[in-house]
Enzyme design. Structure first.
Site, PDB file in Angstrom:
ATOM      1  N   TYR A 135      51.142 -54.815 -37.562  1.00 26.33           N
ATOM      2  CA  TYR A 135      50.504 -53.756 -38.282  1.00 26.33           C
ATOM      3  C   TYR A 135      51.617 -51.927 -37.907  1.00 26.33           C
ATOM      4  O   TYR A 135      50.991 -51.676 -37.344  1.00 26.33           O
ATOM      5  CB  TYR A 135      49.052 -53.495 -38.908  1.00 26.33           C
ATOM      6  CG  TYR A 135      48.721 -52.752 -39.706  1.00 26.33           C
ATOM      7  CD1 TYR A 135      48.075 -53.468 -40.884  1.00 26.33           C
ATOM      8  CD2 TYR A 135      48.774 -51.819 -39.358  1.00 26.33           C
ATOM      9  CE1 TYR A 135      47.650 -52.417 -41.794  1.00 26.33           C
ATOM     10  CE2 TYR A 135      47.772 -50.494 -40.265  1.00 26.33           C
ATOM     11  CZ  TYR A 135      47.175 -51.004 -42.063  1.00 26.33           C
ATOM     12  OH  TYR A 135      47.186 -50.292 -42.774  1.00 26.33           O
ATOM     13  N   THR A 138      51.668 -46.290 -38.469  1.00 25.40           N
ATOM     14  CA  THR A 138      51.525 -45.221 -37.349  1.00 25.40           C
ATOM     15  C   THR A 138      52.906 -44.792 -36.714  1.00 25.40           C
ATOM     16  O   THR A 138      53.717 -45.408 -36.785  1.00 25.40           O
ATOM     17  CB  THR A 138      50.273 -44.939 -35.847  1.00 25.40           C
ATOM     18  OG1 THR A 138      48.768 -45.710 -35.809  1.00 25.40           O
ATOM     19  CG2 THR A 138      50.529 -43.535 -34.971  1.00 25.40           C
ATOM     20  N   ARG A 310      19.979 -54.498  -6.630  1.00 27.92           N
ATOM     21  CA  ARG A 310      20.136 -53.536  -5.342  1.00 27.92           C
ATOM     22  C   ARG A 310      19.122 -52.361  -4.654  1.00 27.92           C
ATOM     23  O   ARG A 310      18.154 -52.157  -5.861  1.00 27.92           O
ATOM     24  CB  ARG A 310      21.000 -52.623  -6.670  1.00 27.92           C
ATOM     25  CG  ARG A 310      21.805 -51.274  -4.885  1.00 27.92           C
ATOM     26  CD  ARG A 310      22.702 -51.763  -4.462  1.00 27.92           C
ATOM     27  NE  ARG A 310      23.496 -50.525  -3.786  1.00 27.92           N
ATOM     28  CZ  ARG A 310      24.117 -50.781  -2.407  1.00 27.92           C
ATOM     29  NH1 ARG A 310      24.482 -51.347  -2.150  1.00 27.92           N
ATOM     30  NH2 ARG A 310      24.673 -50.065  -1.948  1.00 27.92           N
ATOM     31  N   ARG A 333      18.386 -43.771 -18.232  1.00 27.45           N
ATOM     32  CA  ARG A 333      19.694 -43.590 -18.112  1.00 27.45           C
ATOM     33  C   ARG A 333      20.013 -45.083 -18.946  1.00 27.45           C
ATOM     34  O   ARG A 333      20.990 -45.072 -19.667  1.00 27.45           O
ATOM     35  CB  ARG A 333      20.508 -43.402 -16.870  1.00 27.45           C
ATOM     36  CG  ARG A 333      20.514 -42.482 -16.754  1.00 27.45           C
ATOM     37  CD  ARG A 333      20.633 -41.354 -14.731  1.00 27.45           C
ATOM     38  NE  ARG A 333      21.998 -42.520 -14.457  1.00 27.45           N
ATOM     39  CZ  ARG A 333      22.705 -42.772 -13.430  1.00 27.45           C
ATOM     40  NH1 ARG A 333      22.382 -43.123 -12.345  1.00 27.45           N
ATOM     41  NH2 ARG A 333      24.239 -42.482 -13.418  1.00 27.45           N
ATOM     42  N   GLY A 401      28.495 -47.259  -5.369  1.00 29.85           N
ATOM     43  CA  GLY A 401      30.382 -47.733  -5.294  1.00 29.85           C
ATOM     44  C   GLY A 401      30.924 -48.493  -5.541  1.00 29.85           C
ATOM     45  O   GLY A 401      32.018 -48.133  -5.866  1.00 29.85           O
ATOM     46  N   GLU A 424      42.467 -47.192 -35.490  1.00 31.69           N
ATOM     47  CA  GLU A 424      41.634 -47.510 -36.433  1.00 31.69           C
ATOM     48  C   GLU A 424      41.279 -45.506 -37.037  1.00 31.69           C
ATOM     49  O   GLU A 424      40.182 -46.467 -37.602  1.00 31.69           O
ATOM     50  CB  GLU A 424      40.997 -48.512 -36.288  1.00 31.69           C
ATOM     51  CG  GLU A 424      41.031 -49.502 -37.409  1.00 31.69           C
ATOM     52  CD  GLU A 424      42.179 -50.507 -37.611  1.00 31.69           C
ATOM     53  OE1 GLU A 424      43.304 -50.713 -37.189  1.00 31.69           O
ATOM     54  OE2 GLU A 424      42.801 -49.529 -38.885  1.00 31.69           O
ATOM     55  N   ASP A 426      41.026 -41.564 -35.416  1.00 31.97           N
ATOM     56  CA  ASP A 426      40.431 -41.195 -34.521  1.00 31.97           C
ATOM     57  C   ASP A 426      39.170 -41.029 -35.329  1.00 31.97           C
ATOM     58  O   ASP A 426      38.649 -40.834 -36.413  1.00 31.97           O
ATOM     59  CB  ASP A 426      41.651 -39.792 -34.644  1.00 31.97           C
ATOM     60  CG  ASP A 426      40.409 -39.071 -33.690  1.00 31.97           C
ATOM     61  OD1 ASP A 426      40.543 -38.841 -32.379  1.00 31.97           O
ATOM     62  OD2 ASP A 426      40.028 -38.226 -34.106  1.00 31.97           O
TER      63      ASP A 426
END
Ligand SMILES: CCCCCCCCCC/C=C\CCC/C=C/C(=O)SCCNC(=O)CCNC(=O)[C@H](O)C(C)(C)COP(=O)(O)OP(=O)(O)OC[C@H]1O[C@@H](n2cnc3c(N)ncnc32)[C@H](O)[C@@H]1OP(=O)(O)O
Ligand SMILES: Cc1cc2nc3c(=O)[nH]c(=O)nc-3n(C[C@H](O)[C@H](O)[C@H](O)COP(=O)(O)OP(=O)(O)OC[C@H]3O[C@@H](n4cnc5c(N)ncnc54)[C@H](O)[C@@H]3O)c2cc1C
Length: 665
Positions: A135, A138, A310, A333, A401, A424, A426
């Site tokens: 396609y 752009t 953990r 979170r 980590g 697709e 911004d």
């Protein structure tokens, strides 16, 4: 199934039927079975191995992608897989490649914009991979501004051909996936010029490479645009550059469903909205929303399982260490992200329904829901991809980590996923489209025009502009009506505030420009309302299985109250709730996290991902993380030799020099 299940204790605390939750997540029992079969088929095939992907060079990675795509196609044909099965198989192969654009954009563009005759000619070739398509919209100079594209398609009535040309450097096609190395054809978007007049952007099927030896056809210059963010990741895709030097194609390769050029060169536009030209983008945007829930759920699955494994710090009396999942900060979170994964899944299902409904209406020449489809796909694409990209990074941090290691799967998932905020459409550009439609809707309220679809709540303007939340206890926030009203009032008041501010500017356009940061926030508020509404509607449905509905109810409340807490400023500034009510919402959120905690591992098990698809030593089903981490380290090419290459050139002389200096002292 794992021999030792380090997460068995976690699974034992779940208060719901995980198998039934799998059905709720997948959409049906059939969907669970098909997905399960395809995932296992891929996981058990050595060709689809991906644990070494981040260690491959770009060339090796690209070849590996070609090999996997060819093998996937072979299996699809051999096993006579249905379209649904084939799509899932490709999803589980989990490596971006030219086939995504071939099936995801080239074929849909021909289906949506080609006449029946054109579909009849081109689709069978594409379906059998006799041609490979991409396609190509752009350009180097313009992506968001589609009307600004520069490539020309000039009709030559003498030969009954279009001449495709790239008049400037900035008109070079730039970015199309699959273009760089794999595609033989492209749907190219170019300015149609006939009888000396520019009729704007239209789509054309253009052959780019020989079907014999894959070399570029005369007048076509093309290649790959170069390495991209991250190792592995989206570098498996050959995003390309393409220039045309007066390349001729037959007139009937203009996609002519929406408008035509006659043999004489006369331009004829069918009696349909010109925005239908953007139909392929609308289609892909809705599938990107479904994709967001997949990417987010993968990251969350890794972070939840690892957080349960953990342990850090002991109890004060020297007892066993604490699972990091038990820390309230970890929960605050992580659990909103878990809830968001479910929220995006359900809104994605709804969006898919909306898209199908709009498509059917369009076929019956009913264009009344086109704007709704554009606003919902653009807005939901923008919000879900932005949240998912940020969430994957948050999951990496939640894994400490070890989350930074490639073997955690998170760095690659992030690198693969972040361009979804750009491709697709911004996300900012798309949210401004939503804002434009919101402003249009607000301006029509005074004339008594009743908004419809997801804007219908704006019709309650008199009430929503002055209502006050009745919440007086933390439990009151569990009432879906209280949540719904607060979200509706916030979204409407933000939109109306923007409209009032814009109306004070010299012109509508200037006001829109000046107020665009506020408009962005109003658009986000409107889209978050849609997500909350669709989650509430889902939970209202009959949902079988012990405890499943209760868990989804809890997640729905987590999602809504988390958004409320995060955007408290909006709710307070618009006077929808008081500071006290905001505090009560946060109090309730804490209680909900405690409710989610014993179910967390089972809630990610319900995504039903194989270890192969997750691609993470931290997210293993059996939770046996440490031996896997240790083993992975030794697979790194750096560990192929005990003494590293370069030792004799750079390390030994350095060390010897220092030793010599010391011995002279
Ligand atoms: C670990 C491994 C994992 C592996 C996983 C593999 C997954 C792979 C997934 C692959 C998925 C995707 C691959 C990526 C492929 C990417 C492809 C692309 O990026 S293709 C290019 C996309 N380009 C864009 O999106 C460009 C964005 N710009 C636009 O859409 C438009 O130009 C726009 C809307 C910003 C402005 O357009 P224009 O200037 O023409 O319009 P106006 O603003 O003036 O609006 C006019 C009028 O039209 C209405 N409108 C606009 N767009 C639409 C639409 N799409 N549908 C309907 N209506 C539309 C607008 O509302 C206005 O209406 P009006 O009533 O006149 O006010
Ligand atoms: C991985 C990847 C794959 C892609 N695949 C394809 C493909 O297969 N085919 C294809 O044709 N294209 C493809 N693209 C291109 C993609 O669609 C465009 O990059 C995208 O639409 C953004 O356009 P742009 O690059 O011109 O960004 P720009 O519009 O230049 O954006 C730059 C900045 O300007 C801001 N901005 C732009 N306009 C406005 C405005 N009106 N108001 C406020 N802010 C604005 C944006 O928010 C952004 O911050 C791909 C891109 C990527 C990254």
């Amino acid at each position: 199934m794992a021999e030792v299940d380090h997460l068995a204790a976690e699974r034992a605390t779940a208060r719901f039927d995980v198998e039934e939750m799998k059905v709720a997540w997948a959409g049906s029992r059939h969907a669970v079975h098909v997905a399960d079969r395809m995932a296992r088929l891929v996981a058990s095939d050595p060709v689809f191995r991906k644990d070494n992907r981040t260690m491959l060079s770009r060339k090796e990675l690209f070849k590996d992608t070609l090999r996997k795509a060819a093998h996937a196609w072979k299996r699809i044909v051999e096993l006579r897989l249905t379209e649904e099965e084939a799509d899932l198989l490709r999803q589980y192969v989990d490596q971006p490649g030219y086939v995504d654009l071939h099936w995801g954009m080239f074929v849909p563009a021909i289906k949506g914009q080609g006449t029946e005759e054109q579909q009849h000619k081109w689709l069978p070739l594409a379906y059998k991979f006799q041609i490979i398509g991409c396609y190509a919209q752009t350009e180097l100079g313009h992506g968001s501004n589609v009307q600004g594209l520069e490539t020309t398609a000039t009709f030559d009535p003498k030969t009954d051909e279009f001449v495709i040309h790239s008049p400037t450097l900035t008109s070079s096609k730039w970015w199309p996936g699959g273009l760089g190395k794999a595609s033989t054809h492209a749907v190219v978007y170019a300015r149609l010029i006939t009888e000396g007049k520019d009729y704007g952007i239209h789509g054309f099927i253009v052959q780019l490479r020989s079907l014999e030896d894959h070399s570029p056809l005369p007048g076509v210059t093309l290649g790959d645009i170069g390495g991209k963010f991250g190792s592995g990741a989206y570098n498996s895709m050959d995003n390309g550059v393409l220039r045309f030097d007066h390349v001729r194609i037959p007139r009937d390769q203009m996609l002519m469903r929406l408008s035509q050029v006659t043999r004489e060169g006369k331009y004829v536009h069918s009696n349909v909205p010109k925005q239908l030209l953007y139909g392929t983008m609308v289609y892909v945007r809705q599938s990107i929303v479904a994709d967001a829930s997949k990417a987010l759920s993968r990251a969350v699955c890794i972070a939840v399982r690892y957080s349960a494994v953990r342990k850090q710090f002991g109890s004060q009396d020297g007892g066993p260490e604490t699972q990091v999942l038990n820390y309230k900060t970890q929960q605050s979170r992580l659990f909103p992200l878990l809830a968001s994964a479910y929220a995006f899944r359900f809104v994605g299902d709804w969006l898919n329904w909306l898209y199908t409904d709009v498509t059917q209406k369009l076929e019956a020449k009913d264009f009344s829901t086109l704007q709704e489809a554009h606003a919902c796909t653009a807005g939901l694409k923008a919000v879900t991809t932005s949240v998912t990209a940020d969430a994957i990074e948050e999951c990496r941090k939640l894994c400490g980590g070890h989350g930074y290691l490639n073997s955690s799967g998170l760095p690659e998932l992030f690198a693969v996923y972040v361009p979804a905020c750009t491709y697709e459409g911004d996300n900012v550009v798309l949210l401004l489209q939503v804002a434009r439609i919101l402003m249009k809707t607000v301006s029509q309220l005074a004339s008594g025009k009743q908004p419809v679809g997801t804007m219908a709540y704006m019709g309650k303007v008199q009430y929503l502009m002055q209502c006050k939340s009745a919440v007086s206890s933390a439990e009151d926030w569990l009432n879906p009506d209280a949540i719904q009203e607060a979200f509706e009032a916030r979204a409407l008041r933000m939109a109306v505030n923007c409209a009032q501010n814009i109306s004070q500017a010299a012109s509508q356009e200037e006001g829109f420009y000046e107020r665009s940061p506020d408009l962005l926030e109003a658009a986000v508020a409107h889209i978050q309302l849609i997500i909350v509404t669709k989650f509430i509607e889902k939970v209202h449905q009959e949902i079988p299985g012990h405890g499943v509905k209760e868990q989804l109810q809890a997640l729905c409340n987590v999602y809504a109250l988390y958004i409320l807490h995060k955007h408290l400023g909006d709710f307070l500034a618009t006077g929808c709730i008081t500071p006290r009510q905001g505090a009560l919402a946060n109090e309730q959120l804490g209680k909900l996290y405690a409710q989610v905690r014993p179910n967390a591992v089972a809630l990610v098990d319900a995504f039903n991902y194989t270890d192969h698809y997750l691609g993470s030593v931290l997210g293993r089903y059996d939770g046996d993380v440490y031996p896997a981490l240790y083993e992975e380290a030794w697979k790194d090419p750096l560990n192929e030799t005990v003494v590293p290459e370069g030792y004799h050139e750079y390390l030994r002389p350095l060390i010897k020099q220092q030793q010599l200096k010391l011995s002279r002292l």
